[in-house]
Design a protein around this motif. Structure first.
Motif, PDB file in Angstrom:
ATOM      1  N   GLY A  35      29.203  27.614 -80.598  1.00 15.46           N
ATOM      2  CA  GLY A  35      29.364  26.197 -80.733  1.00 15.46           C
ATOM      3  C   GLY A  35      31.069  25.531 -81.058  1.00 15.46           C
ATOM      4  O   GLY A  35      31.747  26.313 -80.548  1.00 15.46           O
ATOM      5  N   THR A  42      26.314  19.161 -87.646  1.00 14.75           N
ATOM      6  CA  THR A  42      26.220  18.899 -86.358  1.00 14.75           C
ATOM      7  C   THR A  42      26.227  20.166 -85.492  1.00 14.75           C
ATOM      8  O   THR A  42      25.229  20.377 -84.529  1.00 14.75           O
ATOM      9  N   ASN A  43      27.141  21.243 -85.952  1.00 12.55           N
ATOM     10  CA  ASN A  43      26.919  22.313 -85.401  1.00 12.55           C
ATOM     11  C   ASN A  43      25.854  23.337 -85.635  1.00 12.55           C
ATOM     12  O   ASN A  43      25.231  24.159 -84.895  1.00 12.55           O
ATOM     13  N   GLU A  45      22.823  22.186 -85.919  1.00 12.09           N
ATOM     14  CA  GLU A  45      21.785  21.739 -85.107  1.00 12.09           C
ATOM     15  C   GLU A  45      21.907  22.408 -83.847  1.00 12.09           C
ATOM     16  O   GLU A  45      21.067  22.605 -83.260  1.00 12.09           O
ATOM     17  N   ARG A  46      23.126  22.592 -83.429  1.00 13.36           N
ATOM     18  CA  ARG A  46      23.364  23.073 -82.066  1.00 13.36           C
ATOM     19  C   ARG A  46      22.663  24.779 -82.221  1.00 13.36           C
ATOM     20  O   ARG A  46      21.952  25.113 -81.226  1.00 13.36           O
ATOM     21  N   SER A  53      19.329  21.542 -89.921  1.00 11.28           N
ATOM     22  CA  SER A  53      20.293  20.547 -89.759  1.00 11.28           C
ATOM     23  C   SER A  53      20.391  19.455 -90.627  1.00 11.28           C
ATOM     24  O   SER A  53      21.234  19.308 -91.432  1.00 11.28           O
ATOM     25  N   ASN A 195      32.092  19.452 -77.014  1.00 12.71           N
ATOM     26  CA  ASN A 195      30.645  19.824 -76.892  1.00 12.71           C
ATOM     27  C   ASN A 195      29.546  18.913 -77.000  1.00 12.71           C
ATOM     28  O   ASN A 195      29.808  17.801 -77.741  1.00 12.71           O
ATOM     29  N   THR A 197      26.056  16.958 -78.027  1.00 14.26           N
ATOM     30  CA  THR A 197      25.180  17.135 -79.484  1.00 14.26           C
ATOM     31  C   THR A 197      24.012  17.973 -79.148  1.00 14.26           C
ATOM     32  O   THR A 197      23.921  18.286 -77.713  1.00 14.26           O
ATOM     33  N   ALA A 198      23.064  18.444 -79.624  1.00 13.59           N
ATOM     34  CA  ALA A 198      22.151  19.458 -79.422  1.00 13.59           C
ATOM     35  C   ALA A 198      20.944  18.546 -78.568  1.00 13.59           C
ATOM     36  O   ALA A 198      20.416  19.246 -77.823  1.00 13.59           O
ATOM     37  N   GLN A 201      22.107  18.686 -74.879  1.00 15.17           N
ATOM     38  CA  GLN A 201      21.943  19.907 -74.699  1.00 15.17           C
ATOM     39  C   GLN A 201      20.469  20.248 -74.035  1.00 15.17           C
ATOM     40  O   GLN A 201      20.301  20.808 -72.984  1.00 15.17           O
ATOM     41  N   LYS A 202      19.515  19.878 -74.910  1.00 23.64           N
ATOM     42  CA  LYS A 202      18.205  19.784 -74.625  1.00 23.64           C
ATOM     43  C   LYS A 202      17.925  19.206 -73.352  1.00 23.64           C
ATOM     44  O   LYS A 202      17.271  19.427 -72.411  1.00 23.64           O
TER      45      LYS A 202
END
Ligand code: G3P
Length: 205
Positions: A35, A42-43, A45-46, A53, A195, A197-198, A201-202
Motif C-alpha cells: 500500500g 489507514t494502511n 486497514e488496507r 486497523s 491510494n 481507502t480499504a 478497494q472493496k
C-alpha cells in the motif's frame, strides 16, 4: 536530566510500531512493503483489515496520550518540575518516534493518530475541531489523506481562536510535520493516483 529522560522515553514509546507488529502477527505481511508503505492505521486497514486497523489506531493514540498524561500528572502534583512548554516537547517526541521509529530504521507512519493522542490534553478544543474537520473533508473528498492534511492544518488555525499561548507553536509544528509526512500523498493526489481507502478497494472488487 529527568526531563531529558522523559523525552527519550516518549520517543521510544512513540517508536513502538504497533501497526507493523499487529499486521505481521495477524497476516504475516510487512505493512512497510504494501500500500502506502506506512505503518499507520489507514494502511493497516488496507493490508490487515478493519479490526487490526482499529486496534492500531487506539494504540497509536495511546502512545501519544500516555507520556503527556503522565507528565501532566507528575507536574500538577509537584512530583517533578517540568516547564509547561516541556510537555509539548514530550508530545512532539512521541509523534517523531511514530514517524521515524528507531525500531524500523527511522521508517514509520504519518503521525495523525499519535498527534491526536498527544495533543488532546494540551489543546482539547483544537483537537476535537480538527477531528470534525477530518470527517467532513474525508466524506466529501473520499480521501483519508486529504482529511488528514486538513486536520493538521486546522490545528494551529483553530488555535488562533482560542487562548493557548505557547501551545500554538507546538500545534504549528505538528501541523507542518503532518503536511510534510503527506508529501507522497500530495504528489499522488496531483497525479491522480492516490491510494484508495480499504472500503473503496472493496467496492471496486
Ligand atoms: O493518516 C494517514 C493518512 O492520511 C494517509 O494514509 O496510508 O493513505 O498514506 P495512507
Amino acid at each position: 536530566l529527568i526531563s531529558a529522560l522523559f523525552i527519550l522515553a516518549a520517543y521510544l514509546l512513540g517508536s513502538v510500531p504497533f501497526g507493523y507488529l499487529f499486521t505481521k502477527y495477524a497476516t504475516g505481511k510487512n505493512v512497510l512493503e504494501l500500500g502506502s508503505m506506512s505503518i499507520g492505521s489507514t494502511n493497516v486497514e488496507r493490508v490487515a483489515g478493519k479490526k487490526i486497523s482499529v486496534l492500531t489506531q487506539v494504540c497509536d493514540m495511546l502512545k501519544g496520550l500516555l507520556p503527556v498524561g503522565i507528565a501532566i500528572v507528575l507536574q500538577k502534583n509537584n512530583i517533578i518540575f517540568l516547564e509547561d512548554y516541556f510537555i509539548c516537547l514530550i508530545a512532539l517526541a512521541a509523534i517523531l518516534g511514530h514517524d521515524f521509529s528507531i525500531f524500523l530504521k527511522l521508517k514509520g507512519g504519518k503521525g495523525v493518530n499519535t498527534t491526536l493522542g498527544a495533543s488532546i490534553l494540551l489543546a482539547p478544543i483544537q483537537v476535537l475541531a480538527s477531528v470534525i474537520i477530518f470527517f467532513v473533508v474525508k466524506k466529501f473528498t473520499k480521501y483519508v489523506s486529504v482529511g488528514s492534511i486538513c486536520l493538521g492544518i486546522s490545528l494551529p488555525l483553530t488555535g488562533l481562536f482560542f487562548p493557548i499561548s505557547y501551545c500554538f507553536y507546538y500545534l504549528l509544528t505538528v501541523a507542518l510535520l503532518i503536511v510534510i509526512m503527506h508529501i507522497p500523498n500530495i504528489s499522488r493526489l496531483i497525479r491522480g493516483n492516490e491510494n484508495a481507502t480499504a472500503s473503496q478497494q472493496k467496492k471496486q472488487k
